[in-house]
Motif scaffolding. Structure first.
Motif, PDB file in Angstrom:
ATOM      1  N   ARG A 350       0.830  -1.193  -0.013  1.00 32.27           N
ATOM      2  CA  ARG A 350       0.026   0.084   0.099  1.00 32.27           C
ATOM      3  C   ARG A 350       0.765   1.165  -0.074  1.00 32.27           C
ATOM      4  O   ARG A 350       2.117   1.021   0.348  1.00 32.27           O
ATOM      5  N   ALA A 351       0.255   2.344  -0.172  1.00 36.39           N
ATOM      6  CA  ALA A 351       1.023   3.720  -0.083  1.00 36.39           C
ATOM      7  C   ALA A 351       1.546   3.724   1.343  1.00 36.39           C
ATOM      8  O   ALA A 351       2.649   4.347   1.296  1.00 36.39           O
ATOM      9  N   LEU A 352       1.028   3.550   2.330  1.00 41.27           N
ATOM     10  CA  LEU A 352       1.350   3.605   3.732  1.00 41.27           C
ATOM     11  C   LEU A 352       2.657   2.660   3.984  1.00 41.27           C
ATOM     12  O   LEU A 352       3.623   3.240   4.431  1.00 41.27           O
ATOM     13  N   ASP A 353       2.797   1.451   3.367  1.00 39.63           N
ATOM     14  CA  ASP A 353       3.711   0.586   3.626  1.00 39.63           C
ATOM     15  C   ASP A 353       5.077   1.238   2.765  1.00 39.63           C
ATOM     16  O   ASP A 353       6.129   1.161   3.312  1.00 39.63           O
ATOM     17  N   LEU A 354       4.797   1.666   1.614  1.00 38.78           N
ATOM     18  CA  LEU A 354       5.995   2.289   1.018  1.00 38.78           C
ATOM     19  C   LEU A 354       6.567   3.685   1.481  1.00 38.78           C
ATOM     20  O   LEU A 354       7.593   3.721   1.481  1.00 38.78           O
ATOM     21  N   ALA A 355       5.573   4.340   2.073  1.00 41.18           N
ATOM     22  CA  ALA A 355       5.942   5.827   2.704  1.00 41.18           C
ATOM     23  C   ALA A 355       6.930   5.384   3.963  1.00 41.18           C
ATOM     24  O   ALA A 355       7.807   5.854   4.216  1.00 41.18           O
ATOM     25  N   ALA A 356       6.338   4.209   4.609  1.00 45.69           N
ATOM     26  CA  ALA A 356       7.340   3.954   5.775  1.00 45.69           C
ATOM     27  C   ALA A 356       8.544   3.444   5.404  1.00 45.69           C
ATOM     28  O   ALA A 356       9.682   3.653   6.140  1.00 45.69           O
ATOM     29  N   LEU A 357       8.846   2.583   4.515  1.00 47.95           N
ATOM     30  CA  LEU A 357       9.810   2.189   3.866  1.00 47.95           C
ATOM     31  C   LEU A 357      10.739   3.171   3.474  1.00 47.95           C
ATOM     32  O   LEU A 357      12.113   3.324   3.658  1.00 47.95           O
ATOM     33  N   MET A 358      10.334   4.179   2.804  1.00 46.96           N
ATOM     34  CA  MET A 358      10.997   5.433   2.275  1.00 46.96           C
ATOM     35  C   MET A 358      11.357   6.136   3.539  1.00 46.96           C
ATOM     36  O   MET A 358      12.851   6.590   3.550  1.00 46.96           O
ATOM     37  N   ASP A 359      10.740   6.429   4.466  1.00 46.23           N
ATOM     38  CA  ASP A 359      11.470   6.856   5.679  1.00 46.23           C
ATOM     39  C   ASP A 359      12.208   6.231   6.407  1.00 46.23           C
ATOM     40  O   ASP A 359      13.324   6.939   6.893  1.00 46.23           O
ATOM     41  N   ARG A 360      12.277   4.942   6.346  1.00 43.62           N
ATOM     42  CA  ARG A 360      13.388   4.216   7.091  1.00 43.62           C
ATOM     43  C   ARG A 360      14.570   4.413   6.251  1.00 43.62           C
ATOM     44  O   ARG A 360      15.675   4.464   6.710  1.00 43.62           O
ATOM     45  N   ILE A 361      14.547   4.419   4.725  1.00 44.52           N
ATOM     46  CA  ILE A 361      15.907   4.324   4.077  1.00 44.52           C
ATOM     47  C   ILE A 361      16.305   5.738   4.152  1.00 44.52           C
ATOM     48  O   ILE A 361      17.638   6.012   4.572  1.00 44.52           O
ATOM     49  N   ARG A 362      15.588   6.821   3.995  1.00 45.77           N
ATOM     50  CA  ARG A 362      16.043   8.093   4.259  1.00 45.77           C
ATOM     51  C   ARG A 362      16.775   8.396   5.705  1.00 45.77           C
ATOM     52  O   ARG A 362      17.705   8.969   5.825  1.00 45.77           O
ATOM     53  N   SER A 363      16.102   7.691   6.481  1.00 48.10           N
ATOM     54  CA  SER A 363      16.602   7.757   7.866  1.00 48.10           C
ATOM     55  C   SER A 363      18.141   7.264   8.017  1.00 48.10           C
ATOM     56  O   SER A 363      18.905   7.531   9.080  1.00 48.10           O
ATOM     57  N   SER A 364      18.278   6.458   7.186  1.00 47.85           N
ATOM     58  CA  SER A 364      19.498   5.631   7.201  1.00 47.85           C
ATOM     59  C   SER A 364      20.682   6.407   6.299  1.00 47.85           C
ATOM     60  O   SER A 364      21.766   5.990   6.099  1.00 47.85           O
ATOM     61  N   GLY A 365      20.192   7.653   5.817  1.00 48.35           N
ATOM     62  CA  GLY A 365      21.197   8.597   5.126  1.00 48.35           C
ATOM     63  C   GLY A 365      21.145   8.239   3.745  1.00 48.35           C
ATOM     64  O   GLY A 365      22.116   8.920   2.982  1.00 48.35           O
ATOM     65  N   HIS A 366      20.074   7.668   2.997  1.00 48.97           N
ATOM     66  CA  HIS A 366      20.219   7.497   1.474  1.00 48.97           C
ATOM     67  C   HIS A 366      19.017   8.419   1.037  1.00 48.97           C
ATOM     68  O   HIS A 366      18.379   9.082   1.850  1.00 48.97           O
ATOM     69  N   VAL A 403      -7.248  -4.373  -6.604  1.00 52.39           N
ATOM     70  CA  VAL A 403      -6.673  -3.828  -7.822  1.00 52.39           C
ATOM     71  C   VAL A 403      -5.407  -3.308  -7.582  1.00 52.39           C
ATOM     72  O   VAL A 403      -5.001  -2.836  -6.516  1.00 52.39           O
ATOM     73  N   THR A 404      -4.778  -3.916  -8.480  1.00 53.02           N
ATOM     74  CA  THR A 404      -3.163  -3.755  -8.311  1.00 53.02           C
ATOM     75  C   THR A 404      -2.520  -3.201  -9.529  1.00 53.02           C
ATOM     76  O   THR A 404      -3.173  -3.386 -10.767  1.00 53.02           O
ATOM     77  N   THR A 405      -1.344  -2.519  -9.741  1.00 48.44           N
ATOM     78  CA  THR A 405      -0.771  -2.367 -10.880  1.00 48.44           C
ATOM     79  C   THR A 405       0.876  -2.335 -10.252  1.00 48.44           C
ATOM     80  O   THR A 405       1.341  -2.800  -9.262  1.00 48.44           O
ATOM     81  N   SER A 406       1.826  -1.980 -11.429  1.00 48.22           N
ATOM     82  CA  SER A 406       3.286  -2.115 -10.696  1.00 48.22           C
ATOM     83  C   SER A 406       3.691  -0.691 -10.507  1.00 48.22           C
ATOM     84  O   SER A 406       3.184   0.436 -10.887  1.00 48.22           O
ATOM     85  N   ILE A 407       4.681  -0.568  -9.581  1.00 49.33           N
ATOM     86  CA  ILE A 407       5.251   0.708  -9.165  1.00 49.33           C
ATOM     87  C   ILE A 407       6.879   0.467  -9.224  1.00 49.33           C
ATOM     88  O   ILE A 407       7.254  -0.433  -8.641  1.00 49.33           O
ATOM     89  N   GLY A 408       7.542   1.540  -9.387  1.00 46.25           N
ATOM     90  CA  GLY A 408       8.997   1.331  -9.459  1.00 46.25           C
ATOM     91  C   GLY A 408       9.619   2.482  -8.451  1.00 46.25           C
ATOM     92  O   GLY A 408       9.054   3.498  -8.185  1.00 46.25           O
ATOM     93  N   LEU A 409      10.563   1.971  -7.566  1.00 47.29           N
ATOM     94  CA  LEU A 409      11.216   2.767  -6.614  1.00 47.29           C
ATOM     95  C   LEU A 409      12.606   3.017  -7.019  1.00 47.29           C
ATOM     96  O   LEU A 409      13.428   1.995  -7.691  1.00 47.29           O
ATOM     97  N   ILE A 410      12.866   4.134  -6.735  1.00 49.77           N
ATOM     98  CA  ILE A 410      14.439   4.584  -7.234  1.00 49.77           C
ATOM     99  C   ILE A 410      14.885   5.200  -6.105  1.00 49.77           C
ATOM    100  O   ILE A 410      14.979   6.191  -5.336  1.00 49.77           O
ATOM    101  N   ILE A 411      16.332   4.459  -5.594  1.00 54.07           N
ATOM    102  CA  ILE A 411      17.057   4.795  -4.546  1.00 54.07           C
ATOM    103  C   ILE A 411      18.539   5.125  -4.626  1.00 54.07           C
ATOM    104  O   ILE A 411      19.144   4.330  -5.305  1.00 54.07           O
ATOM    105  N   ARG A 412      19.108   5.987  -4.183  1.00 56.59           N
ATOM    106  CA  ARG A 412      20.574   6.191  -3.997  1.00 56.59           C
ATOM    107  C   ARG A 412      21.344   6.198  -2.820  1.00 56.59           C
ATOM    108  O   ARG A 412      20.667   6.736  -1.794  1.00 56.59           O
ATOM    109  N   LYS A 413      22.124   5.261  -2.548  1.00 60.01           N
ATOM    110  CA  LYS A 413      22.803   4.953  -1.318  1.00 60.01           C
ATOM    111  C   LYS A 413      23.482   6.531  -0.934  1.00 60.01           C
ATOM    112  O   LYS A 413      24.116   7.205  -1.990  1.00 60.01           O
ATOM    113  N   GLY A 414      23.543   6.734   0.141  1.00 57.83           N
ATOM    114  CA  GLY A 414      24.298   7.666   0.910  1.00 57.83           C
ATOM    115  C   GLY A 414      25.727   7.529   0.443  1.00 57.83           C
ATOM    116  O   GLY A 414      26.548   6.452   0.457  1.00 57.83           O
TER     117      GLY A 414
END
Length: 416
Positions: A350-366, A403-414
């Protein structure tokens, strides 16, 4: 007649029910509420009539034409009665609506939280699926003239119909030698390529690590562009236990041989630059850490058993990068903001799952490219393929009842 597809209302779908069944159910419930409100109106009107009589008595007393009354006391009584009547009526309405909502919570949540229209309930016309290029010419070896797009720039985003009219998607379909047509898997491959290309990583001297590659064409293309690649898929015993080894489309049964596409990359270059390795995505080996300029996966980490397991994999894939490296992953995205499949062979983010994951990744410096969750409003964006699915590709489908579709995530390591 059971529809083999429909324009989505965003409602929960299962094998025993169609969109029309849900609509009919909601309409019946709404009709029941209306009937009930009509039945209580006479009692409310009678109560108001008595209050009007009391008010007339007060006015009569004030004018001197009737017996003396306590004006303040009578007005206070009338005010209390009016407030009680209004409160009773409001509470009754709320209770009826509350019961209706409880009985149809899945329907209402989905209808409320998607912008998918009610305007059409039939499959799009066949010409809406027409390929963007002539299939006969493609089979004859003719390809459209294309050129790479230096920068879109891509964000973390959802698959949409409008992307299929872009130069960047067409270019990567040609490079991968896959006939351009409307299909979310085509979008995923092109999204991964473009995200890496515009960040300067698909060039000689760069190294990539692919997860759950199956029989993808991406390793061959990346090798042709000058990259060295380690392509991984699940160990055979794990793939066999989970059923993936039975799929000739999804699993790299022949290891490196499953990834060879001579029309994309000549064999000598391919075998020189690509290596295959069996890797369990739930237990990424530590010797892969801090080695690669980019990592990728195409709709793989939703198959790791749970939402948490998939999220941990994404974080682990970042550890495999050198500082400043880029991870690009696609996965299953559900339009339902509240409910989902949290565990099992296929989970839905869900959007909330991805938002939580993004927050964790950012908090790790990425760094994470912002999430663009616009699901599109094109003709094919509104179509949801229902089981049994069409043989042709689709952009959205009913999966596990959502109802589902594909989503792409782009992450750059710190850099640190």
């Amino acid at each position: 007649m059971i529809l083999d597809g429909c324009f989505s209302l965003g409602v929960h779908v299962d094998e025993q029910s169609t969109i029309l069944d849900h609509l009919a159910q909601v309409l019946r419930q709404l009709n029941g509420v209306t009937d009930h409100l009509v039945s209580v109106l006479p009692a409310i009107e009678s109560r108001l009539a008595r209050l009007e009589e009391d008010l007339a008595t007060v006015v009569h007393g004030v004018s001197g034409n009737g017996p003396e009354v306590s004006i303040d006391g009578k007005l206070d009584g009338i005010q209390r009665d009016l407030q009680r009547a209004a409160a009773d009526r409001a509470e009754h309405k709320l209770e009826v609506l509350r019961q209706l909502l409880d009985r149809n919570i899945d329907v209402f949540r989905q209808i409320q939280n998607t912008n998918l229209g009610l305007s059409n309930l039939l499959m799009p016309p066949e010409n809406a699926w027409s390929p963007m290029f002539d299939a006969d010419e493609w089979r004859a070896g003719k390809r459209p003239e294309t050129a790479p797009v230096a920068k879109v720039p891509l964000q973390s985003s959802v698959c949409r119909q409008e992307d299929f009219a872009t130069d960047w998607l067409t270019y990567w379909c040609v490079q991968l030698d896959i006939f351009p047509q409307y299909g979310r898997k085509w979008w995923e491959f092109a999204f991964i390529c473009q995200a890496l290309w515009e960040r300067g990583l698909l060039a000689p001297g760069h190294s990539g690590l692919g997860f759950g590659v199956g029989i993808e064409r991406l390793p061959a293309l990346f090798a042709q562009l000058g990259c060295t690649v380690v392509a991984t898929d699940a160990p055979f015993d794990h793939a066999e236990a989970t059923g993936w080894a039975d799929s000739s489309v999804q699993y790299a049964a022949d290891g490196l041989g499953s990834l060879r596409y001579d029309e994309i990359c000549d064999p000598d270059t391919f075998f020189q630059r690509v290596r295959f390795r069996a890797v369990d995505m739930n237990e990424v080996p530590s010797d892969l850490a801090n080695r690669f300029d980019f990592t990728w996966s195409s709709c793989a980490f939703e198959h790791l058993g749970s939402l948490d397991a998939g999220a941990r994999f994404v974080e682990r894939s970042i550890e495999c990068l050198v500082p400043g490296g880029v991870a690009v992953h696609t996965t299953e995205y559900t339009l339902d903001p509240l409910r989902t499949v949290e565990t099992g062979p296929t989970v839905l983010y869900r959007a909330l799952d991805l938002a939580a994951l993004m927050d964790r990744i950012r908090s790790s410096g990425h760094e994470v490219e912002p999430l663009d969750l616009d699901i599109g409003n094109g003709l094919l964006d509104r179509y949801v393929d229902l089981p049994p699915y069409r043989t042709e590709p689709h952009l959205k489908l009913a999966l596990e009842g959502f109802v589902t579709t594909s989503i792409g995530l782009i992450i750059r390591k710190g850099e640190s």
